[in-house]
Scaffold this motif. Structure first.
Motif, PDB file in Angstrom:
ATOM      1  N   GLU A 172      -0.624   0.320 -13.610  1.00  0.00           N
ATOM      2  CA  GLU A 172      -1.623  -0.710 -13.290  1.00  0.00           C
ATOM      3  C   GLU A 172      -1.449  -1.321 -11.904  1.00  0.00           C
ATOM      4  O   GLU A 172      -2.226  -2.181 -11.510  1.00  0.00           O
ATOM      5  CB  GLU A 172      -1.555  -1.825 -14.344  1.00  0.00           C
ATOM      6  CG  GLU A 172      -1.826  -1.363 -15.774  1.00  0.00           C
ATOM      7  CD  GLU A 172      -3.232  -0.823 -15.944  1.00  0.00           C
ATOM      8  OE1 GLU A 172      -4.131  -1.328 -15.251  1.00  0.00           O
ATOM      9  OE2 GLU A 172      -3.426   0.111 -16.734  1.00  0.00           O
ATOM     10  N   TYR A 173      -0.430  -0.896 -11.165  1.00  0.00           N
ATOM     11  CA  TYR A 173      -0.155  -1.507  -9.866  1.00  0.00           C
ATOM     12  C   TYR A 173      -1.282  -1.235  -8.877  1.00  0.00           C
ATOM     13  O   TYR A 173      -1.717  -0.087  -8.704  1.00  0.00           O
ATOM     14  CB  TYR A 173       1.161  -0.967  -9.303  1.00  0.00           C
ATOM     15  CG  TYR A 173       1.580  -1.649  -8.028  1.00  0.00           C
ATOM     16  CD1 TYR A 173       2.251  -2.866  -8.071  1.00  0.00           C
ATOM     17  CD2 TYR A 173       1.298  -1.098  -6.789  1.00  0.00           C
ATOM     18  CE1 TYR A 173       2.633  -3.499  -6.899  1.00  0.00           C
ATOM     19  CE2 TYR A 173       1.678  -1.721  -5.617  1.00  0.00           C
ATOM     20  CZ  TYR A 173       2.339  -2.928  -5.679  1.00  0.00           C
ATOM     21  OH  TYR A 173       2.713  -3.570  -4.512  1.00  0.00           O
ATOM     22  N   ARG A 174      -1.760  -2.301  -8.233  1.00  0.00           N
ATOM     23  CA  ARG A 174      -2.775  -2.201  -7.176  1.00  0.00           C
ATOM     24  C   ARG A 174      -2.290  -3.030  -5.983  1.00  0.00           C
ATOM     25  O   ARG A 174      -1.986  -4.218  -6.126  1.00  0.00           O
ATOM     26  CB  ARG A 174      -4.133  -2.718  -7.667  1.00  0.00           C
ATOM     27  CG  ARG A 174      -4.693  -1.968  -8.850  1.00  0.00           C
ATOM     28  CD  ARG A 174      -5.072  -0.536  -8.507  1.00  0.00           C
ATOM     29  NE  ARG A 174      -5.677   0.159  -9.643  1.00  0.00           N
ATOM     30  CZ  ARG A 174      -5.003   0.808 -10.573  1.00  0.00           C
ATOM     31  NH1 ARG A 174      -3.662   0.845 -10.519  1.00  0.00           N
ATOM     32  NH2 ARG A 174      -5.626   1.413 -11.565  1.00  0.00           N
TER      33      ARG A 174
ATOM     34  N   ASP B 190      -3.609  -4.359  -3.109  1.00  0.00           N
ATOM     35  CA  ASP B 190      -4.289  -5.569  -2.648  1.00  0.00           C
ATOM     36  C   ASP B 190      -4.183  -6.685  -3.683  1.00  0.00           C
ATOM     37  O   ASP B 190      -3.965  -7.858  -3.334  1.00  0.00           O
ATOM     38  CB  ASP B 190      -5.757  -5.262  -2.337  1.00  0.00           C
ATOM     39  CG  ASP B 190      -5.900  -4.349  -1.117  1.00  0.00           C
ATOM     40  OD1 ASP B 190      -4.926  -4.239  -0.346  1.00  0.00           O
ATOM     41  OD2 ASP B 190      -6.976  -3.755  -0.947  1.00  0.00           O
ATOM     42  N   ARG B 191      -4.329  -6.315  -4.958  1.00  0.00           N
ATOM     43  CA  ARG B 191      -4.218  -7.326  -6.009  1.00  0.00           C
ATOM     44  C   ARG B 191      -2.808  -7.917  -6.043  1.00  0.00           C
ATOM     45  O   ARG B 191      -2.630  -9.136  -6.197  1.00  0.00           O
ATOM     46  CB  ARG B 191      -4.563  -6.688  -7.355  1.00  0.00           C
ATOM     47  CG  ARG B 191      -4.615  -7.672  -8.519  1.00  0.00           C
ATOM     48  CD  ARG B 191      -5.166  -6.992  -9.752  1.00  0.00           C
ATOM     49  NE  ARG B 191      -4.291  -5.912 -10.209  1.00  0.00           N
ATOM     50  CZ  ARG B 191      -4.630  -5.001 -11.094  1.00  0.00           C
ATOM     51  NH1 ARG B 191      -5.854  -4.999 -11.610  1.00  0.00           N
ATOM     52  NH2 ARG B 191      -3.781  -4.067 -11.473  1.00  0.00           N
TER      53      ARG B 191
ATOM     54  N   ALA C  76       1.978   1.673  -3.571  1.00  0.00           N
ATOM     55  CA  ALA C  76       0.889   2.210  -4.388  1.00  0.00           C
ATOM     56  C   ALA C  76       0.705   3.704  -4.130  1.00  0.00           C
ATOM     57  O   ALA C  76       0.501   4.494  -5.066  1.00  0.00           O
ATOM     58  CB  ALA C  76      -0.404   1.447  -4.101  1.00  0.00           C
TER      59      ALA C  76
ATOM     60  N   ARG D 105       0.832  -1.201   0.000  1.00  0.00           N
ATOM     61  CA  ARG D 105       0.000   0.000   0.000  1.00  0.00           C
ATOM     62  C   ARG D 105       0.877   1.266   0.000  1.00  0.00           C
ATOM     63  O   ARG D 105       0.519   2.274  -0.612  1.00  0.00           O
ATOM     64  CB  ARG D 105      -0.941  -0.013   1.195  1.00  0.00           C
ATOM     65  CG  ARG D 105      -2.058  -1.039   1.036  1.00  0.00           C
ATOM     66  CD  ARG D 105      -2.903  -1.185   2.269  1.00  0.00           C
ATOM     67  NE  ARG D 105      -3.990  -2.150   2.036  1.00  0.00           N
ATOM     68  CZ  ARG D 105      -4.754  -2.673   2.991  1.00  0.00           C
ATOM     69  NH1 ARG D 105      -4.555  -2.331   4.263  1.00  0.00           N
ATOM     70  NH2 ARG D 105      -5.708  -3.531   2.691  1.00  0.00           N
TER      71      ARG D 105
END
Length: 256
Positions: free
Chosen positions: A50-52, A54-55, A15, A12
């Motif tokens: 595109e980085y997330r 939680d994913r 991100a 997190r």
């Protein structure tokens, strides 16, 4: 999570740093981690756009479960990692370089997966790998590798080859790959210039739009022809005997 693995909070933080426009180095300082760790994490999970968090964390959990062998032993790489050959290399330094190369390729416009595949082939001494080897080393699906390879083939950066009696294609990057890639781009520039000149005829050479297109076409022509001359000179120097090439280079240096 144990050891040096990234936690969900770490992801997190990554991100958030990407959203704030921070560099990988700045994000790594926040986490007190090597920059290479952040680079690898982002590139493995879709790239900076595109980085997330939680994913990415869920994907890491899936990889950890998939890669854990029976009995809890260490996972051995399926493909020799870059720098593992007996050349006295620092394997960690080679991997960090590969990650920087991926980051650069993404920055100049290649998709993240295409960049990872290209970088992987570039740092392989043989310059030759199979789709299955790429999928295992990059820990991605064969379909993802296939899609990336198709794009690299269209740009004439890699080519495929199959040895007699073999079932699988090998993907190769030649020593003159940069030459062929530049030539491919120049061909596209020439085609673009031709289309631009067609627009001049449609819009009218004396109109503002027609004048703009004509200027664009002239610039493309100039750049294309200049670079083709430079490539021809380079080819002549590269194919010359060592003594003669060195002499030509020295003369050029003195003249400059």
């Amino acid at each position: 999570m144990p050891g040096n693995r990234l936690t969900q909070q770490d992801r997190r933080t990554i991100a958030a740093g990407l959203a704030d426009g921070l560099s990988y180095t700045a994000i790594a300082k926040r986490l007190k981690r090597p920059t290479s760790t952040v680079t690898r994490e982002v590139m493995r999970n879709g790239g900076p756009r595109e980085y997330r968090a939680d994913r990415a964390h869920h994907a890491a959990g899936r990889r950890a479960r998939r890669d854990r062998p029976p009995g809890g032993g260490a996972v051995q790489p399926s493909v020799p990692q870059a720098g593992s050959e007996d050349y006295g290399r620092d394997g960690q330094a080679v991997r960090a370089y590969e990650e920087r190369l991926v980051q650069l390729l993404v920055a100049i416009g290649l998709q993240a997966m295409v960049s990872r595949v290209l970088a992987c082939i570039c740092v392989t001494d043989s310059g030759s790998v199979t789709s299955a080897e790429l999928a295992r080393q990059l820990r991605v699906s064969p379909a993802s590798v296939s899609k990336a390879i198709s794009q690299l083939e269209r740009q004439e950066i890699v080519r495929r080859e199959r040895d007699a009696g073999q079932r699988h294609d090998r993907y190769l990057i030649d020593d003159d790959v940069m030459y062929r890639a530049i030539v491919g781009n120049l061909r596209r520039n020439a085609a673009f210039a031709e289309t631009v000149y067609e627009g001049v005829g449609v819009l009218g050479a004396a109109t503002p739009a027609g004048t703009r297109l004509k200027d664009m076409g002239q610039l493309l022509d100039h750049v294309t022809h200049s670079m083709m001359r430079s490539l021809e000179q380079w080819r002549a120097l590269a194919s010359a005997p060592a003594g003669r090439a060195g002499g030509a280079g020295g003369a050029a240096g003195e003249g400059g």
